[in-house]
Design a protein around this motif. Structure first.
Motif, short mmCIF file in Angstrom:
data_model
loop_
_atom_site.label_atom_id
_atom_site.label_comp_id
_atom_site.label_asym_id
_atom_site.label_seq_id
_atom_site.Cartn_x
_atom_site.Cartn_y
_atom_site.Cartn_z
N LEU A 307 -12.85 6.25 6.33
CA LEU A 307 -12.14 6.17 4.84
C LEU A 307 -12.83 7.03 3.87
O LEU A 307 -12.29 7.53 3.29
CB LEU A 307 -12.28 4.66 4.69
CG LEU A 307 -11.47 3.97 3.75
CD1 LEU A 307 -10.15 4.78 3.98
CD2 LEU A 307 -11.26 2.85 3.50
N THR A 323 -6.27 3.28 -2.08
CA THR A 323 -5.72 1.65 -2.21
C THR A 323 -6.75 0.90 -1.07
O THR A 323 -7.14 -0.12 -1.19
CB THR A 323 -4.32 1.45 -1.86
OG1 THR A 323 -3.73 2.42 -3.07
CG2 THR A 323 -3.79 0.11 -2.31
N GLU A 324 -6.81 1.56 0.27
CA GLU A 324 -7.48 0.69 1.43
C GLU A 324 -8.82 0.77 0.86
O GLU A 324 -9.62 -0.52 1.22
CB GLU A 324 -7.28 1.72 2.50
CG GLU A 324 -5.95 1.30 3.16
CD GLU A 324 -5.96 2.31 4.45
OE1 GLU A 324 -6.88 2.57 5.11
OE2 GLU A 324 -4.74 2.62 4.91
N LYS A 328 -11.28 -2.85 -0.02
CA LYS A 328 -12.61 -3.40 0.69
C LYS A 328 -13.45 -3.70 -0.43
O LYS A 328 -14.43 -4.84 -0.33
CB LYS A 328 -13.15 -2.11 1.15
CG LYS A 328 -12.24 -1.53 2.39
CD LYS A 328 -12.76 -1.76 3.64
CE LYS A 328 -12.06 -1.30 4.86
NZ LYS A 328 -11.25 -2.15 5.60
N SER A 415 -1.11 -6.65 -0.37
CA SER A 415 -2.06 -7.50 0.15
C SER A 415 -2.64 -8.76 -1.03
O SER A 415 -4.07 -8.95 -1.10
CB SER A 415 -3.24 -7.06 0.64
OG SER A 415 -2.94 -6.00 1.51
#
Ligand code: 8BR
Ligand code: 8BR
Ligand code: GLC
Length: 452
Positions: A307, A323-324, A328, A415
């Protein structure tokens, strides 16, 4: 989506209400920025005189700190070659003297706290209580007029004074900023984008020295503010972080007890141990602000190597990877994450509302004004940034977010969090790049509260 209209509506609403915030605490780093706009002939002559071969060595790999002139000049070349920012501590007195004789074109307020104090107190008119590790006469002159305060204990009582009334004549903490424009040439290097190298001739901020007023009377300072912004942890190392971290933990405890939301402004933190320790503070922190390099460096210490690489692989930065990575960080317990990069901003929040996006829009105007003018001194300077065009590259970013998350009007549900996006205005020929990130993060954090 008509971004132009959203921009002007956000600006008017923030301007009308920004003065309602009761007070903001700003800690910990304030210094003097001595800005030198680099010139090719001067720099090349200095490199030749110092010894080109040795200097070039440091342009390939940054030293840990600056111990000699070859390291100083080499580190400047390191930045130019890559168009990247870097900041190193200058240990050596002869190098400090060399930098002073080399001179500067401008003296400006520096450090996240100093820059934010002049903006929030001096321009937005919100009372700010600031931590200034050393308040010299010169440092004091760099504070704007307005409700900007430093605490002082007199006859056992805590008083709040404007920095110019402090009169203690402490030391100068000077950071020499070597700025270069995009396309700047030196030998056969050419800067791919504008940026700067910073040499800190300062023994206080890099060690996160905390004054007695803040160590001993913090619980009397906190009731006077509604919000807090902390910064300045970036130069700590595994050798010296323990003591300041202990004090910061105590400060966060008081702030949380008094229900004051805290924003942490990231800056590139070379030491991995310190980065990991910062992550441990996140459950006590309400909001963070960072750019792509900072986000990638955090993913690295969280064990997310792939990432981290994705975040640095393309320009503009891939918003899905961002965004990922933000998700986290959110899992660590921080409620708001504000990401900024050249061309767009994102905010991931555990709460919902258009005001999150509108605060980003206001911040982008403030940033464009800062990039254009170097210094923002009036709220009308920010209004004048309305003419700066919205950058084209952000269109593809917006489309990717619409496709992936069904984003509408810059807002999506991801999410269990809200994701807010805005395309930013980019100034074609910026005067300076120092402090733009600080302007973005503090303006967005404050205006979100104003718009709630
Ligand atoms: P690398 O991953 O290529 O080392 O880059 C790290 C990023 O952090 C670069 O964008 C560089 O500009 C920045 N940086 C700063 Br700010 N200070 C640095 C430092 N002392 N050492 C290395 N990189 C630094
Ligand atoms: P950092 O110093 O934290 O990286 O923040 C710099 C930010 O300033 C970038 O993320 C970008 O959004 C903004 N910026 C830069 Br760099 N140049 C700009 C310009 N010419 N106009 C507007 N914003 C700019
Ligand atoms: C860092 C530097 C300081 C500069 C600031 C801008 O804090 O030490 O000199 O003014 O960044 O963001």
């Amino acid at each position: 989506m008509v971004w132009g209209e959203l921009y002007s509506s956000a600006f008017e609403r923030v301007r009308a209400k920004v003065g309602n915030v009761k007070g903001v605490l700003l800690a910990y780093n304030t210094n003097i920025d001595a800005i030198k706009y680099l010139e090719r002939n001067d720099l090349e002559a200095r490199v030749e005189r110092t010894g080109k071969e040795e200097v070039i060595q440091y342009s390939e790999e940054l030293p840990e700190s600056i111990k000699g002139v070859p390291q100083l000049l080499g580190s400047i070349l390191w930045s130019v070659k890559r168009g990247k920012a870097a900041e190193l501590y200058v240990e050596s007195c002869p190098v400090r003297f060399y930098m002073r004789r080399w001179g500067w074109d401008e003296l400006r307020m520096g450090g996240q706290v100093g820059i934010m104090a002049n903006l929030i107190g001096g321009v937005y008119g919100i009372p700010v209580i600031t931590h200034v590790p050393q308040l010299s006469k010169l440092q004091a002159t760099l504070f704007n007029d307005g409700p900007i305060y430093v605490p002082r204990v007199e006859d056992g009582k805590l008083k709040l004074l404007h920095p110019r009334e402090f009169n203690n004549n402490e030391e100068n903490c000077i950071h020499y900023i070597y700025e270069f424009p995009r396309g700047f040439r030196v030998f056969d290097f050419e800067a791919p984008r504008e940026n700067r190298f910073i040499g800190s001739a300062d023994d206080y901020n890099p060690n996160l020295y905390i004054r007695s007023e803040f160590r001993e009377r913090f619980d009397e300072i906190v009731p006077r503010v509604q919000l807090a912004i902390i910064s300045g942890l970036q130069a700590l190392t595994r050798k010296n972080y323990r003591e300041p971290f202990e004090i910061i933990r105590g400060h966060l405890e008081v702030l949380n007890e008094k229900k004051v939301p805290v924003h942490l402004e990231f800056a590139f933190t070379p030491d991995k141990t310190v980065r990991k320790e910062i992550l441990k503070l996140l459950p006590e922190i309400w909001s963070v602000g960072l750019n792509e390099v900072e986000l990638a460096s955090i993913m690295e210490v969280m064990g997310e190597k792939d990432l981290a690489e994705k975040l640095l692989a393309s320009d503009p930065v891939n918003p899905i990877a961002v965004t990922e990575a933000m998700l986290k960080l959110a899992e660590l317990g921080v409620r708001r994450i504000h990401f900024h990069t050249y061309g767009y901003y994102l905010a991931l929040t555990s709460y919902r509302g258009d005001f999150v996006r509108d605060a980003l829009l206001f911040a982008a105007l403030a940033a464009a004004a800062k990039a254009k003018l170097g210094d923002v001194s009036l709220i009308n300077d920010i209004a004048s940034a309305m003419d700066v065009p919205i950058n084209d590259k952000a269109k593809a970013v917006e489309e990717a977010l619409v496709k992936e998350y069904g984003m509408k009007n810059g807002i999506a549900e991801v999410s269990g969090y809200q994701l807010a996006f805005i395309p930013t205005k980019i100034v074609e020929k910026p005067k300076s790049t120092v402090g733009v990130g600080d302007t973005i993060s503090s303006s967005a954090f404050i205006s979100e509260f104003v718009l709630r």
